[in-house]
Design a protein around this motif. Structure first.
Motif, PDB file in Angstrom:
ATOM      1  N   ARG A 191     108.171  -5.661 -94.003  1.00 18.36           N
ATOM      2  CA  ARG A 191     107.007  -4.819 -93.741  1.00 18.36           C
ATOM      3  C   ARG A 191     107.053  -4.312 -92.307  1.00 18.36           C
ATOM      4  O   ARG A 191     107.493  -5.030 -91.394  1.00 18.36           O
ATOM      5  N   PRO A 192     106.609  -3.081 -92.063  1.00 17.57           N
ATOM      6  CA  PRO A 192     106.596  -2.561 -90.689  1.00 17.57           C
ATOM      7  C   PRO A 192     105.551  -3.291 -89.854  1.00 17.57           C
ATOM      8  O   PRO A 192     104.479  -3.659 -90.346  1.00 17.57           O
ATOM      9  N   ALA A 193     105.872  -3.503 -88.603  1.00 20.94           N
ATOM     10  CA  ALA A 193     104.925  -4.166 -87.710  1.00 20.94           C
ATOM     11  C   ALA A 193     103.783  -3.220 -87.363  1.00 20.94           C
ATOM     12  O   ALA A 193     103.989  -2.014 -87.233  1.00 20.94           O
ATOM     13  N   PRO A 194     102.581  -3.719 -87.248  1.00 22.34           N
ATOM     14  CA  PRO A 194     101.456  -2.878 -86.850  1.00 22.34           C
ATOM     15  C   PRO A 194     101.716  -2.231 -85.491  1.00 22.34           C
ATOM     16  O   PRO A 194     102.348  -2.829 -84.609  1.00 22.34           O
ATOM     17  N   ALA A 195     101.231  -1.021 -85.317  1.00 23.31           N
ATOM     18  CA  ALA A 195     101.453  -0.301 -84.065  1.00 23.31           C
ATOM     19  C   ALA A 195     100.596  -0.852 -82.936  1.00 23.31           C
ATOM     20  O   ALA A 195     100.992  -0.812 -81.767  1.00 23.31           O
ATOM     21  N   GLU A 196      99.421  -1.354 -83.269  1.00 26.21           N
ATOM     22  CA  GLU A 196      98.500  -1.811 -82.232  1.00 26.21           C
ATOM     23  C   GLU A 196      98.568  -3.321 -82.040  1.00 26.21           C
ATOM     24  O   GLU A 196      98.914  -4.070 -82.949  1.00 26.21           O
ATOM     25  N   GLU A 197      98.254  -3.747 -80.826  1.00 29.14           N
ATOM     26  CA  GLU A 197      98.209  -5.173 -80.534  1.00 29.14           C
ATOM     27  C   GLU A 197      96.978  -5.820 -81.152  1.00 29.14           C
ATOM     28  O   GLU A 197      95.968  -5.148 -81.413  1.00 29.14           O
ATOM     29  N   PHE A 198      97.061  -7.123 -81.385  1.00 23.33           N
ATOM     30  CA  PHE A 198      95.937  -7.897 -81.886  1.00 23.33           C
ATOM     31  C   PHE A 198      95.340  -8.702 -80.741  1.00 23.33           C
ATOM     32  O   PHE A 198      96.015  -9.016 -79.754  1.00 23.33           O
ATOM     33  N   ARG A 199      94.095  -9.062 -80.892  1.00 20.34           N
ATOM     34  CA  ARG A 199      93.462 -10.047 -80.026  1.00 20.34           C
ATOM     35  C   ARG A 199      93.428 -11.364 -80.798  1.00 20.34           C
ATOM     36  O   ARG A 199      92.988 -11.408 -81.956  1.00 20.34           O
ATOM     37  N   VAL A 200      93.924 -12.431 -80.195  1.00 16.75           N
ATOM     38  CA  VAL A 200      93.911 -13.751 -80.818  1.00 16.75           C
ATOM     39  C   VAL A 200      93.124 -14.686 -79.908  1.00 16.75           C
ATOM     40  O   VAL A 200      93.448 -14.834 -78.728  1.00 16.75           O
ATOM     41  N   GLU A 201      92.081 -15.301 -80.452  1.00 14.49           N
ATOM     42  CA  GLU A 201      91.233 -16.225 -79.700  1.00 14.49           C
ATOM     43  C   GLU A 201      91.213 -17.567 -80.426  1.00 14.49           C
ATOM     44  O   GLU A 201      90.754 -17.650 -81.561  1.00 14.49           O
ATOM     45  N   LEU A 202      91.731 -18.591 -79.759  1.00 14.94           N
ATOM     46  CA  LEU A 202      91.891 -19.903 -80.382  1.00 14.94           C
ATOM     47  C   LEU A 202      91.184 -20.965 -79.554  1.00 14.94           C
ATOM     48  O   LEU A 202      91.347 -21.020 -78.325  1.00 14.94           O
ATOM     49  N   THR A 203      90.447 -21.807 -80.236  1.00 15.49           N
ATOM     50  CA  THR A 203      89.774 -22.919 -79.561  1.00 15.49           C
ATOM     51  C   THR A 203      90.774 -24.045 -79.357  1.00 15.49           C
ATOM     52  O   THR A 203      91.335 -24.584 -80.312  1.00 15.49           O
ATOM     53  N   ALA A 204      91.008 -24.378 -78.093  1.00 14.48           N
ATOM     54  CA  ALA A 204      91.985 -25.400 -77.729  1.00 14.48           C
ATOM     55  C   ALA A 204      91.451 -26.793 -78.044  1.00 14.48           C
ATOM     56  O   ALA A 204      90.242 -26.982 -78.264  1.00 14.48           O
ATOM     57  N   PRO A 205      92.326 -27.790 -78.059  1.00 11.59           N
ATOM     58  CA  PRO A 205      91.872 -29.159 -78.342  1.00 11.59           C
ATOM     59  C   PRO A 205      90.775 -29.653 -77.400  1.00 11.59           C
ATOM     60  O   PRO A 205      89.934 -30.468 -77.809  1.00 11.59           O
ATOM     61  N   ASP A 206      90.751 -29.167 -76.157  1.00 13.06           N
ATOM     62  CA  ASP A 206      89.729 -29.618 -75.214  1.00 13.06           C
ATOM     63  C   ASP A 206      88.468 -28.761 -75.254  1.00 13.06           C
ATOM     64  O   ASP A 206      87.561 -28.936 -74.453  1.00 13.06           O
ATOM     65  N   GLY A 207      88.399 -27.819 -76.190  1.00  6.83           N
ATOM     66  CA  GLY A 207      87.227 -26.967 -76.334  1.00  6.83           C
ATOM     67  C   GLY A 207      87.283 -25.673 -75.566  1.00  6.83           C
ATOM     68  O   GLY A 207      86.399 -24.816 -75.733  1.00  6.83           O
ATOM     69  N   SER A 208      88.284 -25.492 -74.733  1.00  7.12           N
ATOM     70  CA  SER A 208      88.434 -24.240 -74.009  1.00  7.12           C
ATOM     71  C   SER A 208      88.995 -23.176 -74.954  1.00  7.12           C
ATOM     72  O   SER A 208      89.325 -23.455 -76.105  1.00  7.12           O
ATOM     73  N   LEU A 209      89.086 -21.945 -74.445  1.00  4.77           N
ATOM     74  CA  LEU A 209      89.529 -20.833 -75.286  1.00  4.77           C
ATOM     75  C   LEU A 209      90.880 -20.323 -74.801  1.00  4.77           C
ATOM     76  O   LEU A 209      91.059 -20.018 -73.626  1.00  4.77           O
ATOM     77  N   TRP A 210      91.835 -20.257 -75.726  1.00  2.00           N
ATOM     78  CA  TRP A 210      93.124 -19.642 -75.439  1.00  2.00           C
ATOM     79  C   TRP A 210      93.101 -18.233 -76.013  1.00  2.00           C
ATOM     80  O   TRP A 210      92.773 -18.034 -77.184  1.00  2.00           O
ATOM     81  N   THR A 211      93.440 -17.254 -75.194  1.00  4.07           N
ATOM     82  CA  THR A 211      93.387 -15.868 -75.641  1.00  4.07           C
ATOM     83  C   THR A 211      94.732 -15.190 -75.454  1.00  4.07           C
ATOM     84  O   THR A 211      95.450 -15.449 -74.491  1.00  4.07           O
ATOM     85  N   PHE A 212      95.036 -14.308 -76.394  1.00  5.90           N
ATOM     86  CA  PHE A 212      96.274 -13.529 -76.358  1.00  5.90           C
ATOM     87  C   PHE A 212      95.926 -12.105 -76.766  1.00  5.90           C
ATOM     88  O   PHE A 212      95.158 -11.887 -77.696  1.00  5.90           O
ATOM     89  N   GLY A 213      96.500 -11.133 -76.095  1.00  5.80           N
ATOM     90  CA  GLY A 213      96.278  -9.744 -76.449  1.00  5.80           C
ATOM     91  C   GLY A 213      95.073  -9.144 -75.755  1.00  5.80           C
ATOM     92  O   GLY A 213      94.254  -9.858 -75.145  1.00  5.80           O
TER      93      GLY A 213
END
Length: 265
Positions: free
Chosen positions: A180-202
């Protein structure tokens, strides 16, 4: 000068955690079937030892690794399983010693590499940090198989950040191996870390987003859980499609676990 990177310390910590799970097992327990079909605990550890050895060749003996690469290309469908099967046939004590020796030699070799060096690998060329990160990801993933077999719940740690980052960065690869072709636009990924903080990408203003816990995202990205069994939310059709094919490892599309329940809820 040798490269200094925290991921090398995290790799040592991850391998030590898995070592603690298997070090005191009775010999018969090494033959217990894991959730990976056809693989016992011995297969899981043998695979890690086998891959560590290939990584060591890539770092220290590139010509020898090139021969391994050609051998893999000739029968890629069985190459990995053959290596695990051969190692699993060893007595548990010998297998454990082999894994320990190989991973220690690899860690020492990685720690001694100059900055900027890259190594040939089965996927794209790897830097010292990316090689260590890949080994950490795989150790954690196969450790999950062992833990599931033994009925042990491992507490998630901040080391999951490395696994999550690989999963996010491999987005386009995951689409490509599924044809499948990769999407042209970036995604935002927000993940709750084990310590409750937020890891963000994009980018924070991306229209398509994935949110949830880091643990669930990592379990899905290494194909140790079915999508129906994790609590991740996708916003946008491409982000939703990605969660059905995400994978943090090189190679052909990985099989997903069968769902343990009908639907997430």
């Amino acid at each position: 000068m040798p490269v200094e990177t925290p991921v090398l310390d995290d790799l040592l910590a991850e391998t030590a955690g898995l070592d603690a799970l298997v070090a005191e097992l009775e010999p018969a327990a090494w033959g217990r079937e894991t959730p990976a079909e056809g693989w016992t605990i011995a297969h899981q550890i043998a695979h890690l030892a086998w891959t560590d050895h290939r990584a060591l060749l890539a770092v220290t003996e590139p010509e020898a690794f090139a021969r391994e690469f050609d051998a893999a290309a000739a029968h890629f469908d069985t190459y990995v399983d053959d290596g695990a099967r051969q190692g699993a046939a060893l007595p548990p004590g010998e297998l454990l010693a082999r894994w320990r020796e190989g991973r220690d030699r690899l860690s020492e070799a990685l720690a001694s590499q100059p900055k900027g060096v890259r190594f040939r690998w089965f996927g794209p060329p790897m830097s010292t940090a990316s090689m260590a990160t890949g080994r950490l990801m795989e150790t954690w993933a196969h450790g999950e198989d062992v833990a599931d077999t033994l009925g042990v719940r491992r507490e998630p740690t901040a080391r999951l950040w490395h696994v999550a980052r690989i999963g996010v960065r491999a987005r386009d690869f995951a689409f490509s191996v599924h044809g499948r072709p990769a999407p042209a636009e970036e995604f935002r990924v927000e993940l709750t870390a084990p310590d409750g903080s937020l890891w963000t990408f994009g980018p924070d203003d991306a229209a398509q987003r994935v949110t949830g816990t880091a643990l669930d995202f990592c379990l899905l990205a290494v194909r140790r859980r079915h999508r129906d069994d994790v609590r991740l939310e996708a916003h946008g059709p491409d982000a939703d499609a990605w969660l059905s094919l995400v994978q943090a490892f090189a190679g052909p599309p990985g099989d997903s676990r069968k769902p343990s329940r009908g639907a997430a809820g």
